[in-house]
Design an enzyme around this catalytic site. Sequence first.
Site: not given
Ligand code: SAH
Length: 219
Positions: A61
């Site tokens: 993000s």
């Molecule tokens: N906070 C992270 C942002 C990651 S993007 C950072 O700073 O890098 C969102 C993430 O949520 C992705 O990696 C995706 O695979 C994960 N995601 C999506 N649905 C999910 C679920 N039901 N449970 C766990 N993770 C999930």
Amino acid sequence: MDVQKARQEMVDQQLRQRGLSDERVLAVVSEVPRERFVPDSMQASAYDDRALPIQCGQTISQPYIVALMTTMLDVRDEHRVLEVGTGSGYQTMILARLARKVYTMERIAELQEEARRVLASLGVGNVVFIVGDGTLGHPPAAPYDRILVTAGAPEVPTALVDQLTEGGILVLPVGPTDRQTLTAVEKRGGRVIETPGIGVRFVKLIGTCGWHADEEAAM
Ligand code: SAH
């Protein structure tokens, strides 16, 4: 690139000048090496004012959004925090510096493995990694003082509200896939209070109480 200078400029220009003023959050953001969570090919953009692509079609993000969500979450030293969406692990490390313990869930095992490796190399020890569907939370360690979801949900997953302590706060993006509202959900005296914030755009939260995986394939 002088990463310390880049990081300080990021904190001043992208966070302070836009009104973020929680000194605990700003101090932690100014210490966490964002470049370690960004792919090799994107190193020159590590401190840019935007989200960046990571592995598996996901994103790290935008710094402002990470700092804003962390501020909304109001994390204190004694808190146990559940994070849904480990991704790169960048937000995880920020939470780990502020809280007693962080449980972080990710549905893509290889992404979480990489995040685990980076956090271990940075000496972050108070994180429990869980591969699974975060829309169901993680009942074995519930309730949590704080819950942060870093993927866009169609609606507030009830399991997460159930796994909040009394006085607990859940922060998540809620809404359609092209635009969500950053929402704070607070549990107080048995009541659940939702406070909408700014508009954001996150990758999809995929799971039982999120979007379905085939909706992903169809888009
Ligand atoms: N906070 C992270 C942002 C990651 S993007 C950072 O700073 O890098 C969102 C993430 O949520 C992705 O990696 C995706 O695979 C994960 N995601 C999506 N649905 C999910 C679920 N039901 N449970 C766990 N993770 C999930």
